[in-house]
Design a protein around this motif. Sequence first.
Motif, PDB file in Angstrom:
ATOM      1  N   UNK A   1      34.857  37.499  68.368  1.00 39.13           N
ATOM      2  CA  UNK A   1      35.562  36.310  68.854  1.00 39.13           C
ATOM      3  C   UNK A   1      36.665  36.755  69.814  1.00 39.13           C
ATOM      4  N   UNK A   2      36.592  36.266  71.038  1.00 40.20           N
ATOM      5  CA  UNK A   2      37.596  36.563  72.058  1.00 40.20           C
ATOM      6  C   UNK A   2      38.388  35.289  72.302  1.00 40.20           C
ATOM      7  N   UNK A   3      39.682  35.343  72.038  1.00 39.67           N
ATOM      8  CA  UNK A   3      40.548  34.181  72.235  1.00 39.67           C
ATOM      9  C   UNK A   3      41.180  34.274  73.613  1.00 39.67           C
ATOM     10  N   UNK A   4      40.942  33.268  74.445  1.00 41.72           N
ATOM     11  CA  UNK A   4      41.581  33.186  75.759  1.00 41.72           C
ATOM     12  C   UNK A   4      42.570  32.032  75.688  1.00 41.72           C
ATOM     13  N   UNK A   5      43.844  32.380  75.572  1.00 46.67           N
ATOM     14  CA  UNK A   5      44.935  31.423  75.369  1.00 46.67           C
ATOM     15  C   UNK A   5      45.559  31.089  76.726  1.00 46.67           C
TER      16      UNK A   5
END
Length: 183
Positions: free
Chosen positions: A34-38
């Motif tokens: 899971x890659x979180x792009x905030x």
Amino acid sequence: MRIVILTGSNRKEATSTKLGEYAAHIIRQKGDEAILFDLYKRPLPFYSPDETALEHEHLSGLMLEMLAADAIVLVTPEYHGSISGVLKNALDHLGQAHFNGKVVLAASSAGGAVGVSSLLQLQAIVRNLHGVNAPDWISIGGLQRKRFEAGYDGYEGGQDIEDRIHLVIESFLNLARKLSRAI
């Protein structure tokens, strides 16, 4: 599988971002990446069809992450019955190459009871980008938002919404796995 979670708030302690972080935690527990792009931490330039901002560090990073994704989670606060401006701006920078054939889960955090309007709009955008909408979505509002607010003590508004989120993410991941094997 590689899942990109795009959180669309420009607020420091946004419940929608906390919801995205929680989704990432569940996805990792299931054995997926899971890659979180905030978008609060990695803001993008305003979209303009007349300009190319590909050299912008955050934008080029987003485009690469989205191209490499097997599936996508879009998380937005609901503002005035719609998705956030920063998420819409990010989606305007992206195209069909980033979404084509990928399963997309929509999630929202609303100040009222639920954020259905923003979710419907996200699903329309995903269809136009040739993504595959997950049949369920996640909407938190009212007391459920307490679970994702700063200072949450674990006492109110937690277990029911956590169970629902786990169920929806499991369904989303199962569909994404099936479609990725079919391609």
